[in-house]
Design a protein around this motif. Structure first.
Motif, PDB file in Angstrom:
ATOM      1  N   LEU A   1       0.755  -1.320  -0.011  1.00  0.00           N
ATOM      2  CA  LEU A   1      -0.007  -0.015   0.102  1.00  0.00           C
ATOM      3  C   LEU A   1       0.713   0.975  -0.036  1.00  0.00           C
ATOM      4  CD1 LEU A   1      -2.747  -0.757   2.713  1.00  0.00           C
ATOM      5  CD2 LEU A   1      -2.673  -1.039   0.402  1.00  0.00           C
ATOM      6  N   TYR A   2       0.160   2.179  -0.507  1.00  0.00           N
ATOM      7  CA  TYR A   2       1.323   3.980  -0.504  1.00  0.00           C
ATOM      8  C   TYR A   2       0.810   5.117   0.445  1.00  0.00           C
ATOM      9  CZ  TYR A   2       3.753   1.813  -4.625  1.00  0.00           C
ATOM     10  OH  TYR A   2       4.720   1.489  -5.064  1.00  0.00           O
ATOM     11  N   PHE A   3       1.788   4.947   1.624  1.00  0.00           N
ATOM     12  CA  PHE A   3       1.022   6.551   2.717  1.00  0.00           C
ATOM     13  C   PHE A   3       0.857   7.737   2.000  1.00  0.00           C
ATOM     14  CE2 PHE A   3       2.070   8.101   6.371  1.00  0.00           C
ATOM     15  CZ  PHE A   3       1.390   7.669   7.256  1.00  0.00           C
ATOM     16  N   HIS A   4       0.210   7.953   1.790  1.00  0.00           N
ATOM     17  CA  HIS A   4       0.320   9.591   1.998  1.00  0.00           C
ATOM     18  C   HIS A   4      -0.039  10.638   3.151  1.00  0.00           C
ATOM     19  CE1 HIS A   4      -0.263   8.349  -2.740  1.00  0.00           C
ATOM     20  NE2 HIS A   4      -0.776   7.224  -1.813  1.00  0.00           N
ATOM     21  N   ASP A   5       0.524  11.416   3.430  1.00  0.00           N
ATOM     22  CA  ASP A   5       0.562  11.902   4.213  1.00  0.00           C
ATOM     23  C   ASP A   5       0.709  13.950   3.761  1.00  0.00           C
ATOM     24  OD1 ASP A   5       1.176  12.196   7.540  1.00  0.00           O
ATOM     25  OD2 ASP A   5       2.763  13.787   6.402  1.00  0.00           O
ATOM     26  N   ILE A   6       0.280  14.410   3.969  1.00  0.00           N
ATOM     27  CA  ILE A   6      -0.011  15.582   3.899  1.00  0.00           C
ATOM     28  C   ILE A   6      -0.451  16.842   4.669  1.00  0.00           C
ATOM     29  CG2 ILE A   6      -1.019  17.956   2.295  1.00  0.00           C
ATOM     30  CD1 ILE A   6      -2.632  15.285   0.849  1.00  0.00           C
ATOM     31  N   LEU A   7       1.055  17.566   5.616  1.00  0.00           N
ATOM     32  CA  LEU A   7       1.153  18.253   6.502  1.00  0.00           C
ATOM     33  C   LEU A   7       0.688  19.653   6.306  1.00  0.00           C
ATOM     34  CD1 LEU A   7       2.850  17.830   9.397  1.00  0.00           C
ATOM     35  CD2 LEU A   7       3.731  18.569   8.530  1.00  0.00           C
ATOM     36  N   PHE A   8       0.054  19.661   7.188  1.00  0.00           N
ATOM     37  CA  PHE A   8      -0.831  21.095   7.694  1.00  0.00           C
ATOM     38  C   PHE A   8       0.215  22.190   8.044  1.00  0.00           C
ATOM     39  CE2 PHE A   8      -3.349  24.459   9.643  1.00  0.00           C
ATOM     40  CZ  PHE A   8      -3.711  25.060   9.194  1.00  0.00           C
ATOM     41  N   HIS A   9       0.154  23.615   6.942  1.00  0.00           N
ATOM     42  CA  HIS A   9       1.436  24.508   7.447  1.00  0.00           C
ATOM     43  C   HIS A   9       0.079  25.834   8.177  1.00  0.00           C
ATOM     44  CE1 HIS A   9       5.432  22.430   6.983  1.00  0.00           C
ATOM     45  NE2 HIS A   9       4.922  21.769   5.998  1.00  0.00           N
TER      46      HIS A   9
ATOM     47  N   ARG B   1       9.108   1.977   2.454  1.00  0.00           N
ATOM     48  CA  ARG B   1      10.221   2.732   1.615  1.00  0.00           C
ATOM     49  C   ARG B   1       9.888   3.993   1.300  1.00  0.00           C
ATOM     50  NH1 ARG B   1      10.834   4.135  -4.090  1.00  0.00           N
ATOM     51  NH2 ARG B   1       8.393   1.868  -3.957  1.00  0.00           N
ATOM     52  N   THR B   2      10.264   5.031   1.508  1.00  0.00           N
ATOM     53  CA  THR B   2       9.811   6.439   0.970  1.00  0.00           C
ATOM     54  C   THR B   2      10.304   6.673  -0.279  1.00  0.00           C
ATOM     55  OG1 THR B   2      11.057   7.628   2.683  1.00  0.00           O
ATOM     56  CG2 THR B   2      10.344   8.939   0.731  1.00  0.00           C
ATOM     57  N   ASP B   3       8.963   7.183  -1.499  1.00  0.00           N
ATOM     58  CA  ASP B   3       8.345   6.464  -2.829  1.00  0.00           C
ATOM     59  C   ASP B   3       8.392   8.058  -3.361  1.00  0.00           C
ATOM     60  OD1 ASP B   3       7.741   5.312  -4.887  1.00  0.00           O
ATOM     61  OD2 ASP B   3       5.785   6.403  -5.214  1.00  0.00           O
ATOM     62  N   ALA B   4       8.668   9.396  -2.394  1.00  0.00           N
ATOM     63  CA  ALA B   4       8.297  10.609  -2.783  1.00  0.00           C
ATOM     64  C   ALA B   4       8.063  11.764  -1.846  1.00  0.00           C
ATOM     65  CB  ALA B   4       7.388  11.154  -3.742  1.00  0.00           C
TER      66      ALA B   4
ATOM     67  N   TYR C   1       5.958  18.867   3.232  1.00  0.00           N
ATOM     68  CA  TYR C   1       5.031  19.212   3.432  1.00  0.00           C
ATOM     69  C   TYR C   1       3.702  18.172   2.613  1.00  0.00           C
ATOM     70  CZ  TYR C   1       5.206  24.349   3.870  1.00  0.00           C
ATOM     71  OH  TYR C   1       5.833  25.826   3.660  1.00  0.00           O
ATOM     72  N   TYR C   2       4.712  16.854   2.143  1.00  0.00           N
ATOM     73  CA  TYR C   2       4.432  15.798   1.855  1.00  0.00           C
ATOM     74  C   TYR C   2       5.211  15.120   1.436  1.00  0.00           C
ATOM     75  CZ  TYR C   2       2.400  12.260  -1.751  1.00  0.00           C
ATOM     76  OH  TYR C   2       1.801  11.509  -2.553  1.00  0.00           O
ATOM     77  N   PHE C   3       4.545  13.885   2.130  1.00  0.00           N
ATOM     78  CA  PHE C   3       5.711  12.512   1.153  1.00  0.00           C
ATOM     79  C   PHE C   3       4.395  11.307   1.242  1.00  0.00           C
ATOM     80  CE2 PHE C   3       5.885  12.225   6.634  1.00  0.00           C
ATOM     81  CZ  PHE C   3       5.293  10.955   6.223  1.00  0.00           C
TER      82      PHE C   3
END
Length: 187
Positions: free
Chosen positions: A43-51, A165-168, A173-175
């Motif tokens: 699976l792919y984990f998408h994290d978008i941090l609020f700034h 594994r870091t994909d992006a 702000y985003y990983f």
């Protein structure tokens, strides 16, 4: 009196034999083989941090405790809570198959390192239930293993490894992480 002693001995041997047979088979599929997990998910984990920007509706995570001044730009002490979408592919806008809900904090003063604790919540026609994951994410390593420490529903009492594994990554702000989840105890 002798017959009572011999019948007790016979019962003891029978129970011992039964336990020897039952206990090894009660842990999923018997012997552990790292090449053959009983269940595997990528699976792919998408994290978008609020700034604090103008688009809080896109954010899936927020800082709840700021970094201390002890780490040399390593965010030491910073705590983030998240409710991130999990997809089957690397596309952020793909339909989520689960949500990753939990927190991570930066726990090393000399390098970027985070400690994660979260639950993958599945609620689809394919999977129902949860997988609980926790452990250190040594961010500079190409791959990192975190522990799968339990689960519910389709993943009842699951145990195994979630390999990150870091994909992006786009700054702070985003990983996106690729998570290769291998379960070795499945009931």
């Amino acid at each position: 009196m002798k017959s009572s002693s011999s019948s007790s001995s016979l019962v003891f041997r029978a129970v011992t034999t039964l336990l020897i047979i039952i206990i090894p088979s009660s842990h999923g599929h018997g012997a552990y083989d790292p090449a053959k997990p009983c269940k595997r998910l990528v699976l792919y984990f998408h994290d978008i941090l609020f700034h604090g920007g103008a688009e809080p509706f896109n954010a899936t995570s927020a800082t709840v405790a700021n970094a201390t001044k002890l780490g040399n730009s390593t965010n030491f002490g910073k705590l983030i809570v998240f409710d991130d979408p999990m997809t089957k592919d690397a596309h952020l806008l793909s339909t989520p198959v689960a949500r990753a809900q939990g927190f991570y904090f930066y726990d090393m003063k000399s390098a970027f390192n985070a400690w994660f604790a979260y639950t993958l919540v599945f609620n689809s026609t394919e999977h129902q239930g949860t997988i609980n994951v926790m452990g250190a994410d040594t961010i500079s390593s190409p791959t990192r293993d975190l522990s799968v420490v339990g689960g519910t529903g389709d993943f009842f009492m699951a145990r195994g490894i979630a390999t990150f594994r870091t994909d992006a990554a786009l700054g702070d702000y985003y990983f996106r992480l690729e998570m290769d989840i291998k379960l070795y105890e499945c009931y």
